[in-house]
Write an enzyme that holds these catalytic residues in place. Structure first.
Site, mmCIF file in Angstrom:
data_model
loop_
_atom_site.group_PDB
_atom_site.id
_atom_site.type_symbol
_atom_site.label_atom_id
_atom_site.label_comp_id
_atom_site.label_asym_id
_atom_site.label_seq_id
_atom_site.Cartn_x
_atom_site.Cartn_y
_atom_site.Cartn_z
ATOM 1 N N GLU A 122 0.848 -1.195 0.000
ATOM 2 C CA GLU A 122 0.000 0.000 0.000
ATOM 3 C C GLU A 122 0.882 1.243 0.000
ATOM 4 O O GLU A 122 1.843 1.305 0.763
ATOM 5 C CB GLU A 122 -0.918 0.028 1.223
ATOM 6 C CG GLU A 122 -1.946 1.137 1.104
ATOM 7 C CD GLU A 122 -2.956 1.128 2.259
ATOM 8 O OE1 GLU A 122 -3.921 1.887 2.176
ATOM 9 O OE2 GLU A 122 -2.778 0.363 3.228
ATOM 10 N N GLY A 254 2.419 1.130 11.332
ATOM 11 C CA GLY A 254 2.047 0.321 12.476
ATOM 12 C C GLY A 254 1.765 -1.111 12.081
ATOM 13 O O GLY A 254 2.259 -2.054 12.690
ATOM 14 N N MET A 256 -0.225 -3.574 8.481
ATOM 15 C CA MET A 256 -0.792 -3.558 7.133
ATOM 16 C C MET A 256 -1.775 -4.708 6.992
ATOM 17 O O MET A 256 -1.457 -5.851 7.324
ATOM 18 C CB MET A 256 0.325 -3.677 6.079
ATOM 19 C CG MET A 256 -0.187 -3.754 4.641
ATOM 20 S SD MET A 256 -1.148 -2.294 4.181
ATOM 21 C CE MET A 256 -2.185 -2.981 2.889
ATOM 22 N N ASN A 258 -3.010 -6.710 4.757
ATOM 23 C CA ASN A 258 -3.025 -7.700 3.679
ATOM 24 C C ASN A 258 -4.071 -8.779 3.994
ATOM 25 O O ASN A 258 -4.099 -9.326 5.094
ATOM 26 C CB ASN A 258 -1.653 -8.367 3.548
ATOM 27 C CG ASN A 258 -0.524 -7.363 3.545
ATOM 28 O OD1 ASN A 258 -0.441 -6.487 2.708
ATOM 29 N ND2 ASN A 258 0.359 -7.491 4.529
ATOM 30 N N GLU A 291 -6.829 -3.560 12.010
ATOM 31 C CA GLU A 291 -6.471 -4.334 10.822
ATOM 32 C C GLU A 291 -7.516 -5.401 10.496
ATOM 33 O O GLU A 291 -7.746 -5.722 9.324
ATOM 34 C CB GLU A 291 -5.105 -4.989 11.012
ATOM 35 C CG GLU A 291 -3.968 -4.020 11.315
ATOM 36 C CD GLU A 291 -3.884 -2.862 10.333
ATOM 37 O OE1 GLU A 291 -4.128 -3.078 9.128
ATOM 38 O OE2 GLU A 291 -3.585 -1.738 10.777
ATOM 39 N N HIS A 294 -10.373 -3.955 8.682
ATOM 40 C CA HIS A 294 -9.984 -3.779 7.274
ATOM 41 C C HIS A 294 -10.286 -5.011 6.420
ATOM 42 O O HIS A 294 -10.409 -4.888 5.193
ATOM 43 C CB HIS A 294 -8.487 -3.491 7.175
ATOM 44 C CG HIS A 294 -8.132 -2.047 7.231
ATOM 45 N ND1 HIS A 294 -8.797 -1.076 6.522
ATOM 46 C CD2 HIS A 294 -7.132 -1.396 7.913
ATOM 47 C CE1 HIS A 294 -8.244 0.098 6.757
ATOM 48 N NE2 HIS A 294 -7.240 -0.065 7.599
ATOM 49 N N GLU A 313 -9.930 3.657 6.025
ATOM 50 C CA GLU A 313 -9.225 4.044 7.242
ATOM 51 C C GLU A 313 -10.117 4.682 8.302
ATOM 52 O O GLU A 313 -9.928 4.455 9.496
ATOM 53 C CB GLU A 313 -8.053 4.972 6.895
ATOM 54 C CG GLU A 313 -7.029 4.361 5.951
ATOM 55 C CD GLU A 313 -6.381 3.081 6.492
ATOM 56 O OE1 GLU A 313 -6.563 2.790 7.694
ATOM 57 O OE2 GLU A 313 -5.712 2.391 5.718
#
Length: 831
Positions: A122, A254, A256, A258, A291, A294, A313
């Site tokens: 990203e 911090g 990610m 994925n 996360e 997300h 976000e």
């Protein structure tokens, strides 16, 4: 003419961790509705060896050319094709040290350093690992194969389908096909990982470097809980067969998200009960929850353009706190949210150098120091405001409607408005469109005329508005929540949507005080234009009739008006007399931070006055809560103690200095110190005994196996009180501290009133080394140092950066923001 779109990437990666290079092969299956004779892919820092296209069962070579400036690979076909077609590209690349693309890291066991390699894509770094259509709207499935040393572990988004010997000490690892997803969510990595699996939900696993797996238990437990919450709250099952939480030593951000393979900085996943503070524990849980949210917001439904990144976000920021509050109701999560999210966003958004939550997008929207407080903090705060307006049930129904309607697809902001239009009759679209598309926020002015309340709104900025300010006449739909109080103690609540410049409210004749933005869920400042109104509220601060959030909000708004020139610092300090009996986390944290900033900015008699108020208030708080953490006290009390101890010592509280000197001496001799006060002890030790402290810091950095402790040490270095020792420490930082943490001592210098006198000259003389930091870490240095270290030399600082920006583009937004903060601080010092 129709657009060529990817369908599937079949990717094979062969990394060489000895020479930090890799070979790659990608087969791209794509579709074009109309005949095309070429395709342009994204590519950066890769060398393409060969391109072929499948034509009528045969593989035919294609001409190709690369443009490093445009980051593109142009492939010309032997003839035009339409419908589905397949390209095969052979290429090589470097496993870089930039913490972006396919990059390297390392860990040391028994004196031996072992490499590993992971990806960070990203927002547009997938092109550094394979040629692709590198934009979130181009979703596709991915089939990943890795050929790695047989003793190492390979990881990707999907679970492993097969492992077979490849010869020459290698093995071939084939992974499951991913769901349809954006390129920035792809992950692959290889290294010597240790694993644990959650016993209650075996989909959830966690990985760390050898010897660290014992610190994964708390993180994996909260990961499972977060996954459980999201599946129930969103009413959409998690679509992957596994969810890996992976701690890596070197990581710029911090974490990610994925899909199925979330990567974390070690301090944000590994929990050590002897080294990790309560604040550190809560931060771990918050990031894990963020996360995992997300996996739906961003992964299942992705932004169709980077301008809609807030749909990822902002929701992850807000809903992570919703998860924390669900599982840990005693943590006072929403009070902490106001301090860590809303307050940060309002400070950032009060600048002329600001932007909308929906940032103009396209090829890139960089998440950096300039944009993150808007996309994350402000966006999350606006969602909190919306939830307060429509209620929890309507808020949740809108989310489930949105996710169900756009699963495995991309979305724009309007799709969210449409999802809410189906579940509520309130004007959500009107309200949110204004807040998301329009930068800035309002201040509500309040005048009382008998039983009539006259309200007005205008844009709030620290610096005076000018005719050129395009938002000077802006209007926001403001959901106002007001609470009134009678002399007899009765209270009454009013809720209105103020969508015009002015409004008149009628309140009862016996109203003795009123608080607008009751509960502080609204994203606006409130200016009571008469001192009588403020003094009436001050009485309710003193007797704690008002909630902690409202007590915090009153002084926070008043301090913002001091910075903006509407009030004086003297008025703010006088108002703090209402807080003499205050010991709650939120108001005291806000007050101590504001006093600390004032102390850095002011000089002479004004600084002495700030110091005196700070000393008196923090000494009183410490008398109440003590110096020793107690597991029976609230988490926020434990966090408050650590937040104020150094400031108390700096303001001259004798008991804090004595405690710090004794506790730091215990650290030097190896005695156990509670993790909630280790950082404070190190900071005070650096302040009172700089030479001894730095020697110990240097030795401990070489022996500590805790990233949490290493980061605390590096932060404490910035509080060294002797210039010669600090100069030595800063030089050590540039040469010996890993790049991921190199910014920490430098940034903390900005909170050291003794360092601000000389740190500017050090920064200028070392600018070439600072520029080698990861871009976001370089920006953090500039953002921290410039607004306070530039005081007293404002003209030379502005001239320096005027010349700097003529030569370089990197960090431009952050530099302009820092220069505006410098001007704000300059005005406050003069006033």
């Amino acid at each position: 003419m129709g657009q060529t779109v990817p369908i599937n990437y079949r990717l094979c990666i062969r990394p060489d961790l000895n020479n930090f290079i890799f070979e790659g092969n990608v087969e791209l299956t794509a579709n074009t509705p109309d005949p095309v004779s070429e395709i342009t892919l994204n590519l950066l820092e890769l060398t393409v060896r060969r391109c072929d296209i499948d034509l009528e069962g045969a593989s035919v070579s294609c001409a190709f050319s690369m443009d490093p400036q445009k980051e593109t690979l142009r492939i010309v076909f032997p003839r035009a094709v339409s419908g589905d077609f397949r390209l095969k590209i052979n290429y090589t690349g470097h496993i870089n040290d930039k913490m972006a693309g396919f990059y390297r890291s390392s860990h040391t066991v028994d004196g031996t350093t072992n490499p590993l390699a992971v990806t960070q894509f990203e927002e547009s770094a997938a092109r550094m690992a394979f040629p692709c259509l590198d934009h979130p709207r181009f979703k596709a499935t991915f089939d990943v194969t890795m050929i790695v040393d047989k003793q190492l572990t390979a990881i990707s988004n999907g679970d492993i389908l097969s492992e077979t010997a490849e010869g020459k000490g290698k093995k071939r690892v084939v992974f499951e096909t991913t769901p349809k997803m954006s390129t920035y969510l792809l992950f692959f990595g290889v290294g010597d990982f240790e694993w644990i699996t959650d016993e209650k939900d075996r989909r959830v696993r966690a990985a760390a470097m050898p010897g660290a797996a014992g610190h994964l238990e708390m993180g994996i437990d909260f990961g499972r809980k977060s996954l459980e919450f999201c599946e129930a709250y969103f009413a959409v099952p998690y679509p992957m067969s596994k969810l890996d939480l992976i701690a890596v030593p070197d990581f710029a951000f911090g974490a990610m998200e994925n899909w199925g393979a979330v990567v974390f900085r070690e301090n944000l996943l590994l929990f050590d009960s002897e080294k990790t503070s309560q604040a550190g524990k809560e931060r771990i849980c918050e990031v894990i929850a963020h996360e995992i949210v997300h996996q739906w917001f961003g992964n299942l439904v992705s932004p169709s353009d980077w301008k809609y990144l807030w749909l990822n976000e902002s929701f992850a920021t807000f809903l992570a706190n919703r998860i924390l509050d669900h599982y840990c109701p005693d943590w006072d999560v929403w009070d902490q949210f106001l301090f860590t999210q809303t307050s940060v966003a309002m400070v950032r958004d009060a600048l002329f150098e600001t932007t909308a939550i929906e940032i103009p997008g396209g090829e890139h929207v960089v998440i950096n120091v300039a944009t993150a407080p808007i996309i994350y903090n402000k966006g999350g705060s606006i969602l909190n405001q919306m939830r307060g307006y429509i209620g929890e049930e309507g808020f949740q129904k809108g989310l489930t409607n949105y996710l169900a309607s756009h699963a495995y697809d991309c979305a724009e902001s309007r799709h969210l408005w449409e999802a809410y239009a189906d579940v509520t009759d309130k004007p959500v679209a009107q309200m949110m469109k204004s807040w998301v598309e329009q930068p800035g926020f309002p201040v509500i002015t309040v005048k009382q005329n008998g039983t009539e309340l006259i309200l007005g709104q205008e844009r709030f900025t620290y610096l005076p508005t000018t005719e050129e300010d395009s938002l000077s006449s802006a209007v926001w739909p403001v959901p106002l929540i007001m609470e009134t109080f009678s002399e007899a103690g009765a209270s009454n609540r009013f809720d209105i949507l103020m969508d015009k410049k002015d409004a008149i409210l009628h309140v009862g004749p016996d109203v003795s005080a009123l608080k607008i933005n009751s509960g502080q869920s609204g994203f606006y400042r409130v200016h009571y234009t008469s001192m009588e109104m403020l003094e009436a509220l001050g009485k309710r601060v003193a007797d704690k009739t008002l909630s902690a959030a409202d007590r915090w909000g009153l002084q926070e708004d008043l301090f913002a008006f001091v910075r903006g020139g509407r009030s004086t610092l003297g008025q703010y300090l006088d108002f703090l007399s209402s807080y003499e009996d205050e010991d709650d986390f939120l108001p005291i944290n806000g007050i101590s931070g504001n006093l600390h900033l004032s102390y850095l900015i002011t000089d002479g008699a004004q600084r002495d006055q700030v110091r005196g108020v700070g000393k008196r208030m923090l000494e009183a708080v410490l008398r109440k809560i003590g110096f020793t953490p107690d597991d029976r006290e609230s988490n926020t009390t434990r966090m408050l103690r650590d937040a104020i101890l150094f400031r108390a010592a700096m303001f001259g509280v004798d008991s804090a200095q004595s405690w710090g000197r004794e506790t730091f001496q215990n650290l030097l001799t190896g005695s156990e110190t509670h993790p909630d006060i280790q950082k404070s002890a190190m900071q005070i030790g650096a302040w009172l005994s700089p030479g001894t402290a730095f020697d110990w810091f240097r030795e401990r950095l070489n022996t500590s196996d805790s990233e949490h402790e290493r980061m605390n040490i590096l932060t404490a270095i910035g509080y060294l009180s002797e210039e010669a020792v600090m100069q030595e420490a800063l030089d050590y930082t540039l040469t010996h501290v890993p790049q991921r943490n190199r910014h920490l001592p430098i940034v903390s210098c900005a909170e050291n009133p003794l360092a601000t006198r000389y740190i500017w000259d050090w920064m200028v003389s070392n600018m070439s080394d600072l520029e080698k930091l990861h871009p976001i870490l370089f920006e953090r240095v500039v953002d921290a140092l410039l607004p306070v270290c530039g005081l007293g030399r404002e003209e030379s600082v502005r001239n320096y950066f005027e010349d700097y920006l003529k030569q370089k583009k990197s960090g431009r937004e952050t530099i302009l923001i820092a220069l505006e903060f410098l001007k704000i601080n300059e005005r406050m010092r003069k006033n």
